[in-house]
Design an enzyme around this catalytic site. Structure first.
Site, mmCIF file in Angstrom:
data_model
loop_
_atom_site.group_PDB
_atom_site.id
_atom_site.type_symbol
_atom_site.label_atom_id
_atom_site.label_comp_id
_atom_site.label_asym_id
_atom_site.label_seq_id
_atom_site.Cartn_x
_atom_site.Cartn_y
_atom_site.Cartn_z
ATOM 1 N N HIS A 56 0.858 -1.732 -7.071
ATOM 2 C CA HIS A 56 2.120 -1.016 -7.282
ATOM 3 C C HIS A 56 2.941 -0.975 -5.994
ATOM 4 O O HIS A 56 2.406 -1.121 -4.890
ATOM 5 C CB HIS A 56 1.844 0.404 -7.754
ATOM 6 C CG HIS A 56 1.289 0.477 -9.136
ATOM 7 N ND1 HIS A 56 1.233 1.647 -9.844
ATOM 8 C CD2 HIS A 56 0.756 -0.467 -9.953
ATOM 9 C CE1 HIS A 56 0.684 1.428 -11.031
ATOM 10 N NE2 HIS A 56 0.389 0.142 -11.111
ATOM 11 N N GLU A 58 4.560 1.502 -4.336
ATOM 12 C CA GLU A 58 4.241 2.548 -3.363
ATOM 13 C C GLU A 58 2.944 2.206 -2.631
ATOM 14 O O GLU A 58 2.837 2.385 -1.410
ATOM 15 C CB GLU A 58 4.105 3.909 -4.064
ATOM 16 C CG GLU A 58 5.358 4.357 -4.784
ATOM 17 C CD GLU A 58 5.438 3.889 -6.241
ATOM 18 O OE1 GLU A 58 6.258 4.454 -6.972
ATOM 19 O OE2 GLU A 58 4.681 2.986 -6.645
ATOM 20 N N CYS A 84 3.241 6.639 -10.217
ATOM 21 C CA CYS A 84 2.302 6.742 -11.333
ATOM 22 C C CYS A 84 1.283 7.860 -11.144
ATOM 23 O O CYS A 84 0.958 8.244 -10.020
ATOM 24 C CB CYS A 84 1.577 5.414 -11.547
ATOM 25 S SG CYS A 84 0.368 5.013 -10.258
ATOM 26 N N CYS A 94 -0.568 6.195 -7.405
ATOM 27 C CA CYS A 94 0.458 6.201 -6.355
ATOM 28 C C CYS A 94 0.797 7.632 -5.939
ATOM 29 O O CYS A 94 1.037 7.895 -4.758
ATOM 30 C CB CYS A 94 1.689 5.436 -6.811
ATOM 31 S SG CYS A 94 1.359 3.655 -6.941
#
Length: 162
Positions: A56, A58, A84, A94
């Site tokens: 992801h 982040e 998330c 995240c």
């Protein structure tokens, strides 16, 4: 005096622009994220699937800070989408990574649509004492970038881009 809203808008737009670099898929969102220190200096940036199919934005940005332990207590994370809170491909979400990094603020364009999970990142960040700002005027761009993913939700229609 610094116009924080103008600064937030500039960095969030940059994160959204980064999300356009994400490899296309209908099984995950295209997200861009940038970490900026208290003085307005960019520390790191990343986008979804930048170095691996399940990573992801982040997570990518924070990983670039490994080995360089900056003081993130005054930092802001700009992410095109709410971080998330559910993850099948990694042991920490995240949201957890942001809390662990001790980032002070998070600025997003919109909440995560309920395609894959019911995300509560904004609430969890707030409970951890992290200031969260949503700039909904950028949501149309994020929806357009992720139109194919959002359209996969049961009963969903792809958002209009016109």
């Amino acid at each position: 005096m610094i116009d924080q809203r103008m600064v937030d808008r500039r960095w969030l737009q940059a994160a959204i622009d980064m999300s356009r670099l994400c490899p296309a898929t209908v099984t995950a969102y295209a997200v861009g994220a940038i970490v900026v220190d208290r003085d307005g200096t960019e520390l790191a940036r990343g986008y979804s699937r930048e170095t691996g199919p399940f990573l992801h934005a982040e997570q990518q940005a924070l990983a670039k800070l490994d080995g360089i332990p900056p003081d993130l207590s005054g930092a802001t994370m700009y992410s095109s989408l709410e971080p998330c809170t559910t993850r099948g491909s990694f042991h920490r979400t995240c949201t957890e990574l942001i809390v662990e990094a001790r980032i002070r603020r998070v600025v997003v364009a919109m909440r995560e649509p309920p395609v894959f999970a019911d995300c509560v990142g904004i609430e969890l960040l707030g409970k951890a004492g992290i200031e969260v700002t949503v700039l909904p005027e950028f949501a149309g761009q994020v929806k357009a970038i992720n139109a194919a993913v959002i359209a996969t939700a049961p009963g969903a229609r792809a958002p209009s881009t016109g």
